[in-house]
Structures are given as structure tokens and as C-alpha cells.
Design a protein around this motif. Structure first.
Motif, PDB file in Angstrom:
ATOM      1  N   GLY A 140       0.824  -1.205   0.000  1.00 57.48           N
ATOM      2  CA  GLY A 140       0.000   0.000   0.000  1.00 57.48           C
ATOM      3  C   GLY A 140       0.860   1.257   0.000  1.00 57.48           C
ATOM      4  N   PHE A 164      -4.956  -1.327  -7.704  1.00 55.26           N
ATOM      5  CA  PHE A 164      -5.100  -2.047  -6.432  1.00 55.26           C
ATOM      6  C   PHE A 164      -4.932  -3.553  -6.603  1.00 55.26           C
ATOM      7  CE2 PHE A 164      -8.168   1.506  -6.686  1.00 55.26           C
ATOM      8  CZ  PHE A 164      -7.459   2.397  -5.908  1.00 55.26           C
ATOM      9  N   LEU A 167      -2.815  -5.822  -4.082  1.00 50.54           N
ATOM     10  CA  LEU A 167      -2.941  -5.588  -2.642  1.00 50.54           C
ATOM     11  C   LEU A 167      -3.970  -6.531  -2.023  1.00 50.54           C
ATOM     12  CD1 LEU A 167      -3.137  -1.723  -2.926  1.00 50.54           C
ATOM     13  CD2 LEU A 167      -1.152  -3.072  -2.227  1.00 50.54           C
ATOM     14  N   VAL A 171      -6.436  -3.604   2.606  1.00 49.15           N
ATOM     15  CA  VAL A 171      -5.665  -2.447   2.131  1.00 49.15           C
ATOM     16  C   VAL A 171      -6.296  -1.889   0.869  1.00 49.15           C
ATOM     17  CG1 VAL A 171      -3.408  -1.676   1.373  1.00 49.15           C
ATOM     18  CG2 VAL A 171      -3.576  -3.479   3.076  1.00 49.15           C
ATOM     19  N   ARG A 172      -6.770  -2.768   0.025  1.00 50.34           N
ATOM     20  CA  ARG A 172      -7.382  -2.376  -1.233  1.00 50.34           C
ATOM     21  C   ARG A 172      -8.584  -1.466  -0.989  1.00 50.34           C
ATOM     22  NH1 ARG A 172      -9.075  -6.807  -5.630  1.00 50.34           N
ATOM     23  NH2 ARG A 172      -7.062  -7.593  -5.008  1.00 50.34           N
ATOM     24  N   LEU A 175      -7.416   1.928   0.288  1.00 50.94           N
ATOM     25  CA  LEU A 175      -6.784   2.731  -0.750  1.00 50.94           C
ATOM     26  C   LEU A 175      -7.786   3.257  -1.770  1.00 50.94           C
ATOM     27  CD1 LEU A 175      -3.324   1.318  -1.778  1.00 50.94           C
ATOM     28  CD2 LEU A 175      -3.898   3.568  -0.913  1.00 50.94           C
TER      29      LEU A 175
END
Lengths: 350, 290
Positions: A140, A164, A167, A171-172, A175
């Protein structure tokens, strides 16, 4: 900075990667190119960037023809799928790279570079990590540095290739929200490529659905979800049940054999499929195959009389009232459906 | 800093003790018989007549001429092969074109043919009876039995080292970082200098060290084109041969020991660079690093 794509085609070794693409991306919007792998979305992105050149067609940035311009002169920011950070440089040097490579006359002073990089690291919430090397960062964090590096040269257009993809789920999600927020602050025309429909729907202002080198449909997430123009778009944007049947003279859909005029298919989302214990005029008999609890909702798999597996999504409450068990005989009825003819056209009255 | 991943030994693939010791002993005995003892004997033979004779053999004018020629040859061949090698590796790793596999085969050609044949090719091309022989003679250019021929033969024989080392390295790194640099506005040269070169520098150095070792030690190809003119076209390996054939053993071994020292230095450098290359590979592939 708006982007205009006109009649763009690209062939790789006889493989038609892009087939006569026409697309308008308005200034300041965040647009997703969505499609299955191999649909040409990444190729289109790379052609916009100038990393690849179209065989036919033109690209305009804000009305200016950039088709023949090299990638250096297009002033785009590009975030690569695997970030492509310079591994031998610190985070600071990575972000400063674009500024340091400018021709001497345009190159900012060391002091300006320092403050610019500090600003960008603040923007991507990575202050304090300037001296780290890419290998010391999490996925990330690398993603954010890649973004800061792309923004450093003040590009007119920001392009992101599967930003993304590499990831993990948590985290995806973070983000995604963060990118949306960042776009609302920076307001730079952005295009990102994804194969994940949830991601496209959540982040973008407008989604371009692509398949086999062609644009299938362009629209806001809502428009696409509610008014898919063909079966591919409908199926790609979520889970779906397909009923084969026929149209009568008034273009009404039937699964029985009476009054057949033309064959057609009805597409129904799992949450639009109603399950009941009692038959009524239009409902179809089915057997419960399995009942799966997915937290807030319950997914029921059924087998209908035509031996087709159906999927329904119920609320927890409703499922408790119905008390479904494997092997139960029930009746299903679509609350809402979208009917397409065999050639894939939408049937207006459903 | 990251650390090298610790290799834990699985007992499932560990051989019984006696097998391990037998294998280790065989290797050690073989190495001492074929490498260590000859190496020591080179120095003892060279020093047999005392330290004065040992150094006298090296400062003798013909020996100095041979050392100079060897250094000049390496000084020309290695930088040229550095440039050729990088260019060839770059072309093969980064571009798709027809005839690519043919090019890869051609790069390996100097490894595949005997060095004597390599030398002979140049004699057949540039010798008096060769294809370009008459034209060269008419233009008063002397390649064969002269320094240019030796340099040419050395370049040919040592060509693969740099390219071979760089091709897999460049291929494994892909084009992403270069593309990123271009998008950020860097020119092709800036991209090579600031992005590609730092990523391949240790692999490049490794190739250069091997190339240099071979350039200085090459015998076969150089022997064919040199003509063995003392003080003029003798490199160190050729000089050793001549001295040996004249039963001048002390001098022969003394000069040979110089080559041996060179080999030992190369080995030390190579080990160091190998270690650096390995850490670089780990950096390139963060999943391997712990």
C-alpha cells in the motif's frame, strides 16, 4: 484536461486488441476502464499514455492532437500495476526523479524540489518515510509513493493500471476510498484500469465497460447497473440468473411454450429473486440446493424445473421466516428483470 | 538493511554422514590434485633459483614487452566488449525482433568454437593469402602477426562474457522502471544512466572481470595470429610458452606465476562481486528477501 479517443484500433500479431474505440473523457472526471482480462483495457490506457501507439485513430488532449507525441511530451502521470518504483533510490529520490530529469532551464532548484517532494509526501500521507527504500515499504505504501511520483511532474492526466490489483482486500478497500478522496482534492482527469466491477463502481464517476477490444457501454455506475444495454454488461456488473424463454406478440416474456414469437432471455439479480412457499401465476417451481449464511445476507442455491441452477439473496430476517432447508420445494419469482433478445438487444417492455 | 534468508536444512534431503564425508573428500582431493598442487608448483618452480632470478625473469625486456602487450590488449578489448556486450544484451532483453535467437547463438559462438579456430579465421581473412590479404598489403596495413590481430582475436574470444552475464539480468528486471522513467520525462540516455545502469552495475562488473581474466590469459587464438615475435607480438601466455620450450624453466614459471597471481586476484574480486550480485537479485525480488 479532457481526453478524446477517436477510431483507435490496435493489432498485436493478428490479434485485434482494440477495435475502433471512440471515447470521450471529460475534464476532471475519474473514469474506470472495466473489463475481463484480455479485453484491451490496459492497451487502451498505454495508448493514451503514449507507451504504445495505435495502428489507426487519434488521441486528443483538450482538443489538441497528441497521437504522434512521444510519452515524454504528453505530460501524463502513470501508475504501473507493480508500481515500478526505482529500487535503488530512496522514496525521496523516487518522487523527485521527474523534477530532476527536467531540462536544465526548467529544472527547479534543490530547495524547490525538497519542498515539492515534502508536499507530495504529505498529500499521500507518507511523511517521515522519505529515506526508506521501496523494498522496505508495504504494498500500500509503495502504491502511494508511485502516485506521489506520478503527481510530482504536475501531469495533465493521471493514468493508473490496475492500481489495487496486487494488494490484499483490506488495504485495497482503504486505498480505494483514499484515491477517491485524493481525486476530490486534486481534481485531475484520471483513468484507471480494473477487472473488478466493485472497485470500478465504488471509485469512479463513470465506468467504461470493455469486452474483446470494444466498448460495450459507458455510464455512471448506477446507469450501468440499472440499464445495462446488453447481456455482457449485465453479467459483468454482478451475479445474475438467466431464464431462457420466449416473447409473445406484446413483447412479454414467458418461460412456457405458449404464444412464442421470438426466443429471449431474462436476466435477474440474485437479490431480485423472490422465494415463497406458495405458487402464484408467474412463479417457477424449484428445489433448494443449499443455504449459505454470508453475514448480513443469506445466499440460497436452487435448481429449477429446467435443471438450471439459480442463486437468490435474502435478508437474514426473511430467511428465518421462510426457514429454508436443503431439498425443500419452493417457488421463485423475479421482482425485477431485464430481458434481452437472442441477438443481445434490450426488450423495452419487460 | 535486509538479511540473507537463512537456509534451514531439511533432514529429509540430508544424506547419511558417510556419504557426505565421502563426497566432500573426493572434491577436496580432486581440487588439491588438479588445482592447488599445480598452483603451488608454479610458485616453487619460479622461486627455485632464488628470489633474485625470479624477479630478474620479470624485468627482462622481452618479459616487460609481453606484460605491456597483454595489458594493452586487455585495455582495448575489455572496454570495447563492455560497450558491445551492453548493447547486445539490451537489444536482446528489451526488444522483440526477428532473428533474435540467431543473435543469441552468434553471441555464444566464441564459446562454442575452439580458440585456435577463432585465430585461424582471422588469418584466413586478413593473412597474406586471406580474403582481404592483398588489399591490406596494398594499403600497407598489417593485422596478422602484429598487435591489431592479437587485439582482434582477443575481442572475438572474450565477446560473450559481458553479454551473457547481462541478458538474464535485464530480462528478469523487465521494462517497467524504464517506462516509468520515460513517462516522468527522462530522455533515453537519462533513463539508461539513472535507472538501468544502477540496477545492473554489479552484474556488469562481474562480466567485465571474467572478460578481463580471459583477455589476459587467452592463448590459443592469440597464438595463431601473433607469429611469436619476441618483444613485439608476444603476450604473457605466449612468452611463458617460448621460455618453457627453451628449457628456461625458472623464467617460464616466474612469468606464469604472475598470471597465477592475476587469476587469484580475479577470483577474489569475482567472489566479492558475486556476493553483491546476489544481494542485488534479492533486492530486485523482494519476496526472496526476508
Amino acid at each position: 484536461m479532457s481526453i478524446e479517443i477517436q477510431n483507435v484500433s490496435k493489432t498485436f500479431n493478428k490479434f485485434n486488441a482494440l477495435n475502433n474505440i471512440n471515447l470521450h473523457i471529460p475534464t476532471g472526471e475519474l473514469v474506470a476502464l472495466l473489463g475481463p482480462s484480455g479485453c484491451g483495457k490496459t492497451t487502451l490506457l498505454r495508448i493514451i499514455a503514449g507507451l504504445e501507439f495505435a495502428d489507426k485513430g487519434s488521441i486528443f488532449f483538450y482538443g489538441e492532437d497528441t497521437t504522434a507525441r512521444s510519452v515524454r511530451d504528453r505530460q501524463v502521470g502513470f501508475v504501473f500495476q507493480h508500481y515500478a518504483l526505482f529500487r535503488h533510490m530512496t522514496v525521496f529520490e523516487n518522487v523527485a526523479f521527474g523534477l530532476r530529469m527536467k531540462p536544465r532551464a526548467q529544472r527547479p532548484s534543490d530547495k524547490q524540489i525538497q519542498s515539492k517532494v515534502d508536499d507530495l509526501l504529505n498529500l499521500v500521507q507518507m511523511q517521515g518515510l522519505a529515506d526508506r527504500f521501496p523494498r522496505q515499504l508495504s504494498g500500500g505504501q509503495r502504491q502511494r509513493i508511485a502516485l506521489a511520483r506520478a503527481l510530482a511532474v504536475e501531469p495533465k492526466v493521471l493514468l493508473l493500471d490496475e492500481p489495487f490489483g496486487a494488494l490484499d482486500t483490506k488495504v485495497r478497500k482503504e486505498l480505494r476510498r483514499w484515491l477517491r478522496h485524493l481525486h476530490d482534492t486534486v481534481h485531475i482527469t484520471s483513468v484507471f484500469v480494473t477487472h473488478d466491477q466493485e472497485e470500478a463502481m465504488e471509485v469512479s464517476d463513470r465506468v467504461v465497460v470493455m469486452n474483446k477490444g470494444q466498448v460495450e457501454q459507458v455510464g455512471t455506475p448506477d446507469e450501468l447497473y440499472e440499464h445495462a444495454v446488453n447481456p455482457f454488461v449485465y453479467q459483468f456488473l454482478g451475479n445474475v440468473n438467466v431464464f431462457k424463454g420466449h416473447l409473445d406478440q406484446d413483447s412479454h416474456f414467458h418461460t412456457n411454450d405458449d404464444n412464442r414469437v421470438a426466443s429471449a432471455s431474462a436476466y435477474v439479480r440474485p437479490h431480485d429473486l423472490e422465494i415463497s412457499r406458495i405458487a402464484d401465476g408467474e412463479s417457477i417451481a424449484a428445489t433448494v440446493l443449499s443455504v449459505l449464511s454470508l453475514g448480513a445476507t443469506v445466499r440460497v442455491e436452487l435448481l429449477d424445473v429446467q435443471d438450471i441452477t439459480l442463486e437468490a439473496e435474502l435478508s437474514k430476517e426473511l430467511s428465518r421466516t421462510l426457514d429454508l432447508k436443503k431439498g425443500d420445494q419452493v417457488f421463485v419469482k423475479p421482482k425485477q428483470m431485464r430481458v434481452f433478445t437472442a441477438s443481445g438487444a434490450v426488450v423495452a417492455a419487460a | 538493511m535486509h538479511t540473507l534468508s537463512v537456509q534451514t536444512q531439511s533432514t529429509a534431503i540430508t544424506e547419511p554422514r558417510w556419504v557426505r564425508y565421502t563426497l566432500i573428500s573426493i572434491t577436496l582431493i580432486f581440487l588439491s590434485l588438479f588445482l592447488l598442487i599445480p598452483l603451488i608448483s608454479v610458485f616453487t618452480e619460479g622461486l627455485r633459483g632464488g628470489i633474485n632470478k625470479y624477479f630478474a625473469a620479470m624485468v627482462e625486456p622481452d618479459a616487460i614487452a609481453a606484460i605491456q602487450l597483454t595489458l594493452i590488449t586487455a585495455a582495448i578489448a575489455v572496454p570495447l566488449n563492455l560497450v558491445f556486450g551492453v548493447a547486445a544484451a539490451w537489444a536482446i532483453a528489451k526488444f522483440e525482433f526477428t532473428g533474435k535467437s540467431l543473435l543469441i547463438t552468434l553471441i555464444d559462438l566464441p564459446f562454442a568454437v575452439s580458440p585456435v579456430i577463432s585465430g585461424l579465421i582471422f588469418v584466413l581473412l586478413f593473412g597474406l593469402q586471406g580474403v582481404f590479404g592483398e588489399w591490406l598489403a596494398a594499403s600497407d596495413i598489417k593485422l596478422i602477426f602484429a598487435v591489431p590481430g592479437i587485439v582482434l582475436a582477443t575481442i572475438f574470444v572474450t565477446f560473450p562474457f559481458v553479454a551473457r552475464e547481462l541478458i538474464p539480468l535485464l530480462q528478469s528486471q523487465g521494462n517497467d522502471e524504464e517506462e516509468a522513467a520515460l513517462v516522468l520525462g527522462a530522455t533515453g540516455w537519462q533513463t539508461f544512466w539513472h535507472v538501468t545502469l544502477p540496477n545492473i552495475k554489479w552484474g556488469l562488473l562481474y562480466g567485465v572481470i571474467l572478460c578481463n581474466a580471459r583477455a589476459m590469459g587467452e592463448f590459443g587464438a592469440v597464438s595463431v595470429v601473433s607469429g611469436h615475435i619476441r618483444g613485439l607480438t608476444n603476450t604473457m601466455p605466449l612468452h611463458v610458452e617460448i621460455l618453457y620450450n627453451e628449457y628456461n624453466f625458472i623464467a617460464a614459471f616466474a612469468v606464469a606465476s604472475l598470471l597465477a597471481i592475476l587469476a587469484l586476484i580475479t577470483l577474489a574480486l569475482k567472489t566479492f562481486v558475486e556476493w553483491r550480485v546476489q544481494t542485488q537479485v534479492l533486492i530486485n525480488d523482494p519476496d526472496v528477501a526476508s
